[in-house]
Scaffold this active site. Structure first.
Site, PDB file in Angstrom:
ATOM      1  N   CYS A 274       0.812  -1.224   0.000  1.00 24.98           N
ATOM      2  CA  CYS A 274       0.000   0.000   0.000  1.00 24.98           C
ATOM      3  C   CYS A 274       0.843   1.272   0.000  1.00 24.98           C
ATOM      4  O   CYS A 274       0.365   2.339  -0.388  1.00 24.98           O
ATOM      5  CB  CYS A 274      -0.949   0.009   1.196  1.00 24.98           C
TER       6      CYS A 274
ATOM      7  N   HIS B  55      -3.372   7.296   1.829  1.00 20.68           N
ATOM      8  CA  HIS B  55      -3.763   5.951   1.397  1.00 20.68           C
ATOM      9  C   HIS B  55      -5.155   5.691   1.934  1.00 20.68           C
ATOM     10  O   HIS B  55      -5.450   5.967   3.097  1.00 20.68           O
ATOM     11  CB  HIS B  55      -2.773   4.922   1.939  1.00 20.68           C
TER      12      HIS B  55
ATOM     13  N   ASN C 190     -10.103   0.193  -0.748  1.00 22.59           N
ATOM     14  CA  ASN C 190      -8.642   0.211  -0.623  1.00 22.59           C
ATOM     15  C   ASN C 190      -8.025  -0.400  -1.884  1.00 22.59           C
ATOM     16  O   ASN C 190      -8.141  -1.607  -2.104  1.00 22.59           O
ATOM     17  CB  ASN C 190      -8.254  -0.589   0.629  1.00 22.59           C
TER      18      ASN C 190
HETATM   19  O1  UT7 Z   1      -4.081  -1.088   3.374  1.00 16.06           O
HETATM   20  C1  UT7 Z   1      -3.143  -1.503   4.312  1.00 16.06           C
HETATM   21  C2  UT7 Z   1      -3.489  -1.052   5.643  1.00 16.06           C
HETATM   22  N1  UT7 Z   1      -4.705  -1.678   6.084  1.00 16.06           N
HETATM   23  C3  UT7 Z   1      -5.384  -1.098   7.033  1.00 16.06           C
HETATM   24  O2  UT7 Z   1      -5.007  -0.034   7.434  1.00 16.06           O
HETATM   25  C4  UT7 Z   1      -6.574  -1.805   7.605  1.00 16.06           C
HETATM   26  C5  UT7 Z   1      -6.628  -1.509   9.070  1.00 16.06           C
HETATM   27  N2  UT7 Z   1      -7.718  -2.166   9.777  1.00 16.06           N
HETATM   28  C6  UT7 Z   1      -9.018  -1.830   9.625  1.00 16.06           C
HETATM   29  O3  UT7 Z   1      -9.350  -0.982   8.821  1.00 16.06           O
HETATM   30  C7  UT7 Z   1     -10.029  -2.463  10.546  1.00 16.06           C
HETATM   31  O4  UT7 Z   1      -9.370  -3.168  11.570  1.00 16.06           O
HETATM   32  C8  UT7 Z   1     -10.999  -3.427   9.813  1.00 16.06           C
HETATM   33  C9  UT7 Z   1     -11.968  -2.625   8.961  1.00 16.06           C
HETATM   34  C10 UT7 Z   1     -10.219  -4.385   8.942  1.00 16.06           C
HETATM   35  C11 UT7 Z   1     -11.843  -4.231  10.817  1.00 16.06           C
HETATM   36  O5  UT7 Z   1     -12.515  -3.384  11.715  1.00 16.06           O
HETATM   37  P1  UT7 Z   1     -12.463  -3.677  13.299  1.00 16.06           P
HETATM   38  O6  UT7 Z   1     -13.314  -2.668  13.921  1.00 16.06           O
HETATM   39  O7  UT7 Z   1     -11.018  -3.720  13.683  1.00 16.06           O
HETATM   40  O8  UT7 Z   1     -13.184  -5.090  13.390  1.00 16.06           O
HETATM   41  P2  UT7 Z   1     -12.601  -6.501  13.892  1.00 16.06           P
HETATM   42  O9  UT7 Z   1     -11.655  -7.078  12.894  1.00 16.06           O
HETATM   43  O10 UT7 Z   1     -12.123  -6.400  15.299  1.00 16.06           O
HETATM   44  O11 UT7 Z   1     -13.933  -7.378  13.860  1.00 16.06           O
HETATM   45  C12 UT7 Z   1     -15.055  -7.049  14.697  1.00 16.06           C
HETATM   46  C13 UT7 Z   1     -16.160  -8.041  14.437  1.00 16.06           C
HETATM   47  C14 UT7 Z   1     -15.731  -9.502  14.563  1.00 16.06           C
HETATM   48  O12 UT7 Z   1     -16.773 -10.205  15.166  1.00 16.06           O
HETATM   49  P3  UT7 Z   1     -16.705 -10.575  16.763  1.00 16.06           P
HETATM   50  O13 UT7 Z   1     -15.468 -11.393  16.912  1.00 16.06           O
HETATM   51  O14 UT7 Z   1     -16.618  -9.242  17.460  1.00 16.06           O
HETATM   52  O15 UT7 Z   1     -17.971 -11.306  16.966  1.00 16.06           O
HETATM   53  C15 UT7 Z   1     -15.600  -9.951  13.137  1.00 16.06           C
HETATM   54  O16 UT7 Z   1     -15.840 -11.341  12.976  1.00 16.06           O
HETATM   55  O17 UT7 Z   1     -16.685  -7.905  13.099  1.00 16.06           O
HETATM   56  C16 UT7 Z   1     -16.703  -9.181  12.449  1.00 16.06           C
HETATM   57  N3  UT7 Z   1     -16.463  -8.970  11.027  1.00 16.06           N
HETATM   58  C17 UT7 Z   1     -17.443  -8.756  10.130  1.00 16.06           C
HETATM   59  N4  UT7 Z   1     -18.763  -8.699  10.241  1.00 16.06           N
HETATM   60  C18 UT7 Z   1     -19.491  -8.452   9.152  1.00 16.06           C
HETATM   61  C19 UT7 Z   1     -15.265  -8.911  10.381  1.00 16.06           C
HETATM   62  N5  UT7 Z   1     -15.468  -8.653   9.079  1.00 16.06           N
HETATM   63  C20 UT7 Z   1     -16.793  -8.567   8.898  1.00 16.06           C
HETATM   64  C21 UT7 Z   1     -17.610  -8.314   7.778  1.00 16.06           C
HETATM   65  N6  UT7 Z   1     -18.942  -8.241   7.947  1.00 16.06           N
HETATM   66  N7  UT7 Z   1     -17.094  -8.083   6.542  1.00 16.06           N
END
Ligand code: UT7
Length: 323
Positions: A113, A250, A280
């Protein structure tokens, strides 16, 4: 002194836009979750005949037109991608051929990225070092072909596209009022490679593999690293945050853009946001966002623009440029 000045930009997106609702028909997710956690409402996905090289070529053509130049004026192509058409030759050489160029150096850089920042920094150093006079710098990706469409935590986040700059050598006064690239800083820390990676490769599995990410941890590092590198680049250039007209980050997550702007004390009105409609696009996202804002009239000649990115590796970097 010689600086690399901005001469033109261009971008290209695949024909097909896919909304969150459409994605939710095949992936266990919802429009509400994607919007709330990331700000994304849709992404563009490459179809048949659309590859990293074809998107890159289209973006490069538009950048050349914007600069009122042709491929005959160019003596360097640096292309950033994590999703090349082939393992080799470099996608940059495919673009060179498609544009009708030959002879001059054309190569790819891999910094995921942050790739466009790495490509721009490399081209800028080659121009200032006298190895090139006018360069095409491209970020292009077909991330959709690297995704595990069964992994909802990653597949909803990415899109495809390409963006390009033309930069060229110019004699300038050598102070902070100059046009051109005023300061750049690049970083990498391989200790965090397992937080964002692809689980395959030529020399290991012999397969392309799929993107894997520990999103929450990447998020935390992104905000800290970006705030630091932005402050460092400002200090290096002699400017302060209030001098910046636009930040072109980004486009990974609206919440990261918001948190980074807050750390810099900048209003979100000064931050170019395209993650909502383009998602992204990895190395393509900075030049794509830049070109979008330039063509809709937000970014104007004479303005001070901060480009920044963070991604797999980890790699991160920023560049301050007067357009
Ligand atoms: O480009 C390179 C750099 N990349 C980044 O900068 C990405 C950085 N990270 C992020 O943007 C965020 O961490 C994400 C958008 C990827 C995820 O958001 P989050 O608030 O950190 O969510 P999480 O991964 O902690 O997941 C929270 C919940 C989980 O469920 P439980 O365990 O709380 O029951 C996941 O299973 O959301 C669930 N989940 C989803 N639910 C519905 C994860 N993906 C999805 C989905 N739809 N697509």
């Amino acid at each position: 002194m010689i600086r690399s000045i901005f001469l033109g930009s261009g971008s290209a997106l695949p024909a097909r836009a896919v909304s969150n609702e459409e994605l939710a028909k095949t992936v266990d997710t919802s429009d509400e979750w994607i919007r709330e956690r990331t700000g994304i409402t849709q992404r563009y996905l490459a179809g048949e005949g659309e590859t990293t090289a074809t998107l890159a070529t289209e973006a490069a053509r538009r950048a050349l037109d914007d600069a009122s130049l042709t491929i005959a004026d160019i003596d360097l192509i640096v292309l950033a991608t994590a999703t090349p058409d082939c393992t080799f030759p470099a996608t940059a050489t495919l673009v060179q051929k498609a544009l009708g160029g030959a002879g001059f150096p054309a190569f790819d850089v891999a910094a995921v990225c942050s790739g466009f920042l790495y490509a721009l920094g490399t081209a800028d150093a080659m121009i200032r070092g006298g190895m090139a006079s006018k360069a095409l710098v491209i970020g292009a990706e077909t991330m959709s072909r690297l995704l595990d469409w069964e992994d909802r935590a990653t597949c909803v986040l990415f899109g495809d596209g390409a963006g390009a700059f033309v930069i060229g050598a110019a004699e300038v006064a050598g102070d902070k009022a100059d046009q051109g690239i005023l300061a750049t800083q690049l970083h990498a820390d391989g200790a965090h490679g397992d937080l964002l990676y692809v689980d395959g490769g030529v020399s290991t599995t012999g397969t392309v593999g799929h993107l894997r990410m520990k999103g929450r941890e990447v998020f935390r590092h992104a905000v800290t690293n970006l705030a630091q590198v932005l402050a460092d680049v400002l200090a290096k250039s002699g400017h302060v945050a209030a001098d910046i007209d636009w930040v072109v980050p980004h486009q990974a997550n609206l919440r990261i853009l918001d948190a980074t702007a807050r750390k810099l004390g900048l209003s979100m009105d000064k931050v170019v946001v395209t993650v909502d409609t383009q998602a992204n696009t990895s190395a393509a996202s900075v030049p794509l966002a830049f070109d979008t804002a330039r063509r809709d009239g937000r970014i104007q000649r004479g303005q001070l623009v901060m480009l920044e990115a963070m991604g797999g590796g980890f790699t991160w970097g920023a560049s301050l440029i007067r357009i």
